[in-house]
Motif scaffolding. Structure first.
Motif, PDB file in Angstrom:
ATOM      1  N   MET A 139      12.789   6.458  -7.836  1.00 48.96           N
ATOM      2  CA  MET A 139      12.322   5.094  -8.086  1.00 48.96           C
ATOM      3  C   MET A 139      13.349   4.058  -7.630  1.00 48.96           C
ATOM      4  SD  MET A 139      10.126   5.112 -11.648  1.00 48.96           S
ATOM      5  CE  MET A 139      11.298   6.020 -12.638  1.00 48.96           C
ATOM      6  N   THR A 140      14.628   4.304  -7.941  1.00 47.36           N
ATOM      7  CA  THR A 140      15.657   3.347  -7.536  1.00 47.36           C
ATOM      8  C   THR A 140      15.896   3.391  -6.024  1.00 47.36           C
ATOM      9  OG1 THR A 140      17.332   5.012  -8.087  1.00 47.36           O
ATOM     10  CG2 THR A 140      16.825   3.352  -9.758  1.00 47.36           C
ATOM     11  N   THR A 141      15.894   4.611  -5.466  1.00 44.53           N
ATOM     12  CA  THR A 141      16.115   4.739  -4.023  1.00 44.53           C
ATOM     13  C   THR A 141      14.982   4.101  -3.232  1.00 44.53           C
ATOM     14  OG1 THR A 141      17.317   6.815  -4.367  1.00 44.53           O
ATOM     15  CG2 THR A 141      16.545   6.360  -2.141  1.00 44.53           C
ATOM     16  N   SER A 142      13.741   4.270  -3.708  1.00 45.17           N
ATOM     17  CA  SER A 142      12.608   3.668  -2.999  1.00 45.17           C
ATOM     18  C   SER A 142      12.721   2.146  -2.990  1.00 45.17           C
ATOM     19  CB  SER A 142      11.290   4.091  -3.660  1.00 45.17           C
ATOM     20  OG  SER A 142      11.186   3.564  -4.975  1.00 45.17           O
ATOM     21  N   GLN A 143      13.260   1.565  -4.054  1.00 46.46           N
ATOM     22  CA  GLN A 143      13.455   0.119  -4.092  1.00 46.46           C
ATOM     23  C   GLN A 143      14.490  -0.328  -3.061  1.00 46.46           C
ATOM     24  OE1 GLN A 143      10.845  -1.114  -5.445  1.00 46.46           O
ATOM     25  NE2 GLN A 143      11.781  -2.391  -7.018  1.00 46.46           N
ATOM     26  N   LEU A 201       6.782  -7.367  -6.811  1.00 50.03           N
ATOM     27  CA  LEU A 201       5.562  -6.569  -6.968  1.00 50.03           C
ATOM     28  C   LEU A 201       5.810  -5.064  -6.898  1.00 50.03           C
ATOM     29  CD1 LEU A 201       2.908  -8.683  -5.010  1.00 50.03           C
ATOM     30  CD2 LEU A 201       3.063  -8.302  -7.473  1.00 50.03           C
ATOM     31  N   PRO A 202       6.647  -4.561  -5.969  1.00 52.31           N
ATOM     32  CA  PRO A 202       6.902  -3.113  -5.951  1.00 52.31           C
ATOM     33  C   PRO A 202       7.473  -2.596  -7.266  1.00 52.31           C
ATOM     34  CG  PRO A 202       7.589  -4.068  -3.883  1.00 52.31           C
ATOM     35  CD  PRO A 202       7.240  -5.209  -4.774  1.00 52.31           C
ATOM     36  N   GLY A 203       8.403  -3.343  -7.871  1.00 53.74           N
ATOM     37  CA  GLY A 203       8.964  -2.911  -9.146  1.00 53.74           C
ATOM     38  C   GLY A 203       7.916  -2.860 -10.238  1.00 53.74           C
ATOM     39  N   ILE A 204       7.016  -3.843 -10.244  1.00 50.57           N
ATOM     40  CA  ILE A 204       5.933  -3.866 -11.243  1.00 50.57           C
ATOM     41  C   ILE A 204       4.979  -2.690 -11.025  1.00 50.57           C
ATOM     42  CG2 ILE A 204       3.940  -5.181 -12.062  1.00 50.57           C
ATOM     43  CD1 ILE A 204       5.491  -7.730 -11.381  1.00 50.57           C
ATOM     44  N   ILE A 205       4.636  -2.432  -9.754  1.00 51.53           N
ATOM     45  CA  ILE A 205       3.702  -1.352  -9.434  1.00 51.53           C
ATOM     46  C   ILE A 205       4.281   0.008  -9.813  1.00 51.53           C
ATOM     47  CG2 ILE A 205       2.573  -0.127  -7.534  1.00 51.53           C
ATOM     48  CD1 ILE A 205       2.295  -2.855  -6.130  1.00 51.53           C
ATOM     49  N   ILE A 206       5.532   0.262  -9.421  1.00 51.59           N
ATOM     50  CA  ILE A 206       6.148   1.566  -9.699  1.00 51.59           C
ATOM     51  C   ILE A 206       6.260   1.808 -11.206  1.00 51.59           C
ATOM     52  CG2 ILE A 206       8.301   2.872  -9.516  1.00 51.59           C
ATOM     53  CD1 ILE A 206       8.717   1.647  -6.765  1.00 51.59           C
ATOM     54  N   THR A 207       6.719   0.804 -11.944  1.00 53.37           N
ATOM     55  CA  THR A 207       6.880   0.972 -13.387  1.00 53.37           C
ATOM     56  C   THR A 207       5.531   1.155 -14.080  1.00 53.37           C
ATOM     57  OG1 THR A 207       8.805  -0.493 -13.247  1.00 53.37           O
ATOM     58  CG2 THR A 207       7.962   0.013 -15.436  1.00 53.37           C
ATOM     59  N   SER A 208       4.541   0.348 -13.702  1.00 52.52           N
ATOM     60  CA  SER A 208       3.236   0.411 -14.362  1.00 52.52           C
ATOM     61  C   SER A 208       2.546   1.753 -14.138  1.00 52.52           C
ATOM     62  CB  SER A 208       2.339  -0.727 -13.851  1.00 52.52           C
ATOM     63  OG  SER A 208       2.921  -1.973 -14.125  1.00 52.52           O
ATOM     64  N   ALA A 258       0.829  -1.209   0.000  1.00 54.36           N
ATOM     65  CA  ALA A 258       0.000   0.000   0.000  1.00 54.36           C
ATOM     66  C   ALA A 258       0.863   1.258   0.000  1.00 54.36           C
ATOM     67  CB  ALA A 258      -0.924  -0.001   1.214  1.00 54.36           C
ATOM     68  N   ILE A 259       1.938   1.245   0.790  1.00 54.97           N
ATOM     69  CA  ILE A 259       2.849   2.399   0.831  1.00 54.97           C
ATOM     70  C   ILE A 259       3.531   2.591  -0.519  1.00 54.97           C
ATOM     71  CG2 ILE A 259       4.988   3.257   1.853  1.00 54.97           C
ATOM     72  CD1 ILE A 259       4.114   1.926   4.475  1.00 54.97           C
ATOM     73  N   ILE A 260       3.992   1.487  -1.124  1.00 55.61           N
ATOM     74  CA  ILE A 260       4.643   1.580  -2.429  1.00 55.61           C
ATOM     75  C   ILE A 260       3.679   2.136  -3.482  1.00 55.61           C
ATOM     76  CG2 ILE A 260       5.504   0.171  -4.339  1.00 55.61           C
ATOM     77  CD1 ILE A 260       7.593   0.687  -2.268  1.00 55.61           C
ATOM     78  N   THR A 261       2.436   1.660  -3.453  1.00 59.41           N
ATOM     79  CA  THR A 261       1.441   2.150  -4.403  1.00 59.41           C
ATOM     80  C   THR A 261       1.181   3.638  -4.204  1.00 59.41           C
ATOM     81  OG1 THR A 261       0.389  -0.034  -4.432  1.00 59.41           O
ATOM     82  CG2 THR A 261      -0.896   1.822  -5.269  1.00 59.41           C
ATOM     83  N   GLY A 262       1.049   4.065  -2.952  1.00 54.54           N
ATOM     84  CA  GLY A 262       0.830   5.479  -2.663  1.00 54.54           C
ATOM     85  C   GLY A 262       1.991   6.340  -3.123  1.00 54.54           C
ATOM     86  N   MET A 263       3.220   5.866  -2.868  1.00 50.63           N
ATOM     87  CA  MET A 263       4.402   6.610  -3.304  1.00 50.63           C
ATOM     88  C   MET A 263       4.471   6.683  -4.821  1.00 50.63           C
ATOM     89  SD  MET A 263       7.267   5.170  -0.644  1.00 50.63           S
ATOM     90  CE  MET A 263       8.588   5.976  -1.541  1.00 50.63           C
ATOM     91  N   ILE A 296      13.374  -4.207 -10.508  1.00 47.75           N
ATOM     92  CA  ILE A 296      13.239  -5.459  -9.759  1.00 47.75           C
ATOM     93  C   ILE A 296      14.608  -5.998  -9.357  1.00 47.75           C
ATOM     94  CG2 ILE A 296      12.519  -7.878  -9.920  1.00 47.75           C
ATOM     95  CD1 ILE A 296      10.207  -6.927 -11.720  1.00 47.75           C
ATOM     96  N   LEU A 297      15.567  -5.919 -10.263  1.00 45.11           N
ATOM     97  CA  LEU A 297      16.914  -6.399  -9.957  1.00 45.11           C
ATOM     98  C   LEU A 297      17.585  -5.525  -8.900  1.00 45.11           C
ATOM     99  CD1 LEU A 297      18.206  -7.366 -13.526  1.00 45.11           C
ATOM    100  CD2 LEU A 297      17.496  -8.896 -11.680  1.00 45.11           C
ATOM    101  N   VAL A 298      17.298  -4.218  -8.914  1.00 53.76           N
ATOM    102  CA  VAL A 298      17.804  -3.338  -7.857  1.00 53.76           C
ATOM    103  C   VAL A 298      17.278  -3.806  -6.503  1.00 53.76           C
ATOM    104  CG1 VAL A 298      17.663  -1.011  -6.885  1.00 53.76           C
ATOM    105  CG2 VAL A 298      18.183  -1.319  -9.296  1.00 53.76           C
ATOM    106  N   ALA A 299      15.993  -4.131  -6.463  1.00 52.89           N
ATOM    107  CA  ALA A 299      15.389  -4.602  -5.211  1.00 52.89           C
ATOM    108  C   ALA A 299      16.008  -5.928  -4.771  1.00 52.89           C
ATOM    109  CB  ALA A 299      13.881  -4.754  -5.387  1.00 52.89           C
ATOM    110  N   TYR A 300      16.250  -6.830  -5.730  1.00 47.70           N
ATOM    111  CA  TYR A 300      16.869  -8.115  -5.391  1.00 47.70           C
ATOM    112  C   TYR A 300      18.278  -7.916  -4.824  1.00 47.70           C
ATOM    113  CZ  TYR A 300      13.218 -10.710  -7.909  1.00 47.70           C
ATOM    114  OH  TYR A 300      12.039 -11.252  -8.317  1.00 47.70           O
ATOM    115  N   ALA A 301      19.069  -7.050  -5.491  1.00 51.99           N
ATOM    116  CA  ALA A 301      20.438  -6.812  -5.044  1.00 51.99           C
ATOM    117  C   ALA A 301      20.459  -6.166  -3.661  1.00 51.99           C
ATOM    118  CB  ALA A 301      21.170  -5.926  -6.055  1.00 51.99           C
TER     119      ALA A 301
END
Length: 448
Positions: free
Chosen positions: A301-305, A352-359, A268-273, A382-387
């Motif tokens: 976007m990258t920092t939020s991930q 999911l956060p990467g998909i939501i932010i990009t979409s 929910a926070i990611i979607t709001g951001m 998504i890879l940023v989030a994984y790393a």
């Protein structure tokens, strides 16, 4: 464990600790047999509970923990203070259960602190320790007579456990040593200063027949262990890697679904951001201001991930004790546990956060209007989030305190943000610091 029911926890233990030669029905029957044996039928489908959510009672939780070990029909059962945190009635019920298990041919070994008399009289063999030294090991019903021969007289109606603690602690209010008992112990005022009670009692025990019998048993056991030393070189596993990965992933998914508060709040926070980002940077133009806005959008976007991945720190720390217990117990391999966390927890919560932010932001902000570019940005986030999550997990494995792990990973991310190339021109940085850009997860993602 807490979000699963009693039956599900027992089934998990059966699936990983019983051999694959047993079929599913046989394992289910073993689980039901343990439930009946421990009188857990009434709460079999109730959640065990956690410190945040109410579940079964303390006594039922203790019996469930015992049941996890009984699944394999062990000949020896080790327990660490099974009555801790229980009221007198529940503690007595748990010890009666252990007594019944001992009558079935199982050897039950446990530590306990100051039990009441109804529990003490259930003991077959008693071991007393003082300051890390052995002061008695032998039949429980002969322990009072042993200390009586040393000059310590047990008063009528006094709890033997309290009596032994008074001896160990040298509590003169509960133990009155006559002159004859002092002579028996061969101590005086001077030697009392030089020797502790534990050392005196230990020296006396080393001279008695109980110690000689104990040494004979230990020497015989030592010979048997030496002959079979190859068996103890590594932890044996009853199941293969893929089977362990399947059941661990299944349990992790159930825990994730059973505690939706964290995952739901995070999404929910990611979607709001993402909506706010889209509103702030919507419709950027192809001019100097547009370039600046696009760089700002990349940064957020990258920092939020990265910042969103900090929650991974708690992933292992909160389960460290459970992991150590199950790993030592031969439930699963470390690799199976690690990959189950990646598959069932990290991937859903970092994908999911990467998909939501990009979409929500790609076409709203006005990036390159190409489908392949859209998916390249999504994959990069998504890879940023994984790393970032992998780094957070690595930091967490070396820490036991969540706050310290959070501090360390935040420091790492701050350096990465500085050397990302989004806030400062890397060409202006001193040459001897330039190599730090290659340690920044955000530096490589900034080129997307």
């Amino acid at each position: 464990m807490g979000t699963l029911t009693v039956r599900e926890n027992l089934a998990f233990s059966a699936a990983l600790r019983l051999p694959l030669t047993m079929n599913t029905e046989e394992k289910k029957e073993r689980v039901e047999m343990v439930i009946r044996e421990l009188d857990l039928a009434k709460v079999a489908d109730s959640k065990v509970g956690t410190i945040f959510s109410r579940g079964i009672s303390g006594g039922e939780r203790k019996r469930t923990s015992i049941g996890l070990e009984l699944i394999t029909h062990p000949t020896v059962l080790f327990l660490d203070e099974p009555t801790t945190g229980l009221d007198a009635s529940t503690a007595n019920a748990v010890l009666m259960l252990l007594k019944r298990l001992s009558h079935q041919g199982k050897t039950v070994i446990f530590s306990i602190h100051q039990p009441r008399y109804s529990i003490f009289k259930l003991f077959d063999t008693l071991t007393l320790l003082a300051a890390g030294k052995l002061i008695y090991h032998g039949p429980a019903d002969e322990s009072l007579e042993y200390f009586k021969n040393l000059g310590f007289v047990h008063e009528p109606y006094d709890n033997p456990a309290d009596f032994f603690l008074d001896i160990i602690n040298g509590d003169s209010t509960a133990i009155e040593l006559s002159q004859s008992s002092i002579d028996t112990l061969e101590i005086d005022r001077t030697s009392e200063v030089q020797q502790t009670i534990a050392e005196i009692l230990t020296s006396k025990f080393y001279k008695c027949d109980y110690y000689k019998m104990m040494r004979e048993d230990l020497d015989q056991l030592s010979l048997e262990v030496t002959k079979r030393s190859e068996v103890y070189k590594e932890i044996p596993y009853s199941t293969h890697f893929l089977h362990q990965l399947k059941w661990l992933s299944k349990r992790t998914f159930k825990n994730l679904i059973g505690n939706p508060q964290n995952s739901t709040a995070q999404l929910a926070i990611i979607t709001g951001m993402a909506i706010i980002f889209g509103a702030v940077y919507a419709g950027v133009k192809n001019d100097m201001a547009g370039i600046q806005n696009r760089v700002g959008a990349f940064f957020f976007m990258t920092t939020s991930q990265c910042l969103n991945s900090i929650t991974t720190v708690e992933l292992f720390i909160t389960e460290k004790r459970l992991f150590m217990h199950e790993y030592i117990g031969g439930y699963y391999r470390v690799s199976a546990y690690f990959f189950s966390k990646i598959i069932a927890d990290m991937m859903p919560m970092r994908t999911l956060p990467g998909i939501i932010i990009t979409s929500l932001n790609y076409f709203t902000i006005g990036f390159k209007p190409k489908v392949e570019s859209f998916f390249i940005m999504m994959a990069t986030l998504i890879l940023v989030a994984y790393a970032a999550s992998s780094l957070a997990l690595a930091v967490a494995t070396g820490q036991s305190v969540t706050s310290v792990a959070n501090l360390l990973i935040n420091i790492c991310f701050m350096f990465m943000i500085v050397f990302s190339g989004l806030l400062v021109n890397l060409l202006t940085i001193s040459p001897w610091l330039m190599w730090l850009q290659y340690l920044s997860i955000l530096s490589t993602s900034a080129t997307m």
